[in-house]
Design a protein around this motif. Structure first.
Motif, PDB file in Angstrom:
ATOM      1  N   MET A 184       0.697  -1.158   0.101  1.00  0.00           N
ATOM      2  CA  MET A 184       0.136  -0.085  -0.013  1.00  0.00           C
ATOM      3  C   MET A 184       0.700   1.065   0.001  1.00  0.00           C
ATOM      4  O   MET A 184       0.567   2.188  -0.773  1.00  0.00           O
ATOM      5  N   GLU A 185       1.946   1.246   0.799  1.00  0.00           N
ATOM      6  CA  GLU A 185       3.050   2.407   0.576  1.00  0.00           C
ATOM      7  C   GLU A 185       3.719   2.517  -0.673  1.00  0.00           C
ATOM      8  O   GLU A 185       4.095   3.676  -1.102  1.00  0.00           O
ATOM      9  N   ALA A 186       3.690   1.441  -1.328  1.00  0.00           N
ATOM     10  CA  ALA A 186       4.659   1.543  -2.691  1.00  0.00           C
ATOM     11  C   ALA A 186       3.702   1.614  -3.859  1.00  0.00           C
ATOM     12  O   ALA A 186       4.176   2.102  -4.992  1.00  0.00           O
ATOM     13  N   ARG A 187       2.443   1.913  -3.557  1.00  0.00           N
ATOM     14  CA  ARG A 187       1.537   2.380  -4.688  1.00  0.00           C
ATOM     15  C   ARG A 187       1.829   3.422  -5.227  1.00  0.00           C
ATOM     16  O   ARG A 187       2.231   4.387  -4.668  1.00  0.00           O
ATOM     17  N   GLY A 188       2.076   3.598  -6.786  1.00  0.00           N
ATOM     18  CA  GLY A 188       2.279   4.776  -7.484  1.00  0.00           C
ATOM     19  C   GLY A 188       3.886   4.837  -7.531  1.00  0.00           C
ATOM     20  O   GLY A 188       4.378   5.730  -8.250  1.00  0.00           O
ATOM     21  N   LEU A 189       4.748   4.064  -6.795  1.00  0.00           N
ATOM     22  CA  LEU A 189       6.193   4.115  -6.905  1.00  0.00           C
ATOM     23  C   LEU A 189       6.659   2.981  -7.884  1.00  0.00           C
ATOM     24  O   LEU A 189       7.689   3.414  -8.384  1.00  0.00           O
TER      25      LEU A 189
END
Length: 193
Positions: A10-15
């Motif tokens: 979830m924290e890596a979404r978009g990265l």
């Protein structure tokens, strides 16, 4: 591993465009072939094809939508996300701390502002008591070799279970409380008309 992997995804979404877990099964060529059903192997499944909690975490993530809604509030160990998919709103929560950091069961108060009344709401959990086949294996006496019946029992113990989630509605807001044990995941899903 389930709560940590969920938070990382979830924290890596978009990265990143993709995320890979080390091994799908505990049986892989870089390691010995284990005989014990649960021996802290790296796979999502053990040697009997029993899903571990981290497998269930990826199952949850796979079924969610892509429209992330704004969320307010912070906590040292609890993270939460609200995701929309068609007529469903999903609240994904983790309670995670790294080794040697303080963590305890947290009572999370959620308020969905301006939401219509849902048709139904349910919760799915991954914690010590839910989607955790290793716990049942321990209660069985930790047998190294499993019978076909024991394998089926452990597969059932690894499954996600939908349980009714109580909620209230006041002034156009949906409110609910969820207890999150240490190193856990809880997913509350609302179905709207």
């Amino acid at each position: 591993a389930a709560a940590v992997a969920t938070r990382i995804v979830m924290e890596a979404r978009g990265l990143v465009q993709g995320y890979s877990f080390w091994a799908f099964s505990d049986i892989f060529s870089e390691n010995y072939f284990p005989s014990a059903p649960f021996q802290d192997g790296f796979g999502l499944l053990n040697l009997h094809g029993i899903a571990k909690p981290v497998y269930r975490a990826f199952q949850i993530l796979h079924g969610m939508g892509h429209e992330l809604l704004d969320l307010r509030g912070t906590h040292a160990t609890v993270d939460a996300w609200v995701i929309m998919k068609e007529k469903f709103a999903t609240v994904l929560m983790t309670n995670v701390a790294m080794p040697r950091h303080a963590i305890q069961t947290e009572l999370v108060h959620l308020r969905l502002a301006g939401a219509p009344p849902p048709l139904t709401a349910w919760i799915e959990r991954i914690d010590e008591d839910h989607a955790n086949p290793r716990r049942l294996w321990h209660m069985m006496g930790e047998p190294e070799y499993l019978s076909a019946i024991e394998v089926e029992q452990l597969k059932r113990a690894s499954a996600l279970r939908k349980e009714p989630q109580p909620w209230t509605r006041d002034n156009g807001n949906i409110e609910l409380m969820v207890a999150l044990p240490p190193q856990s995941i809880a997913v509350v899903t609302f179905e709207f008309a």
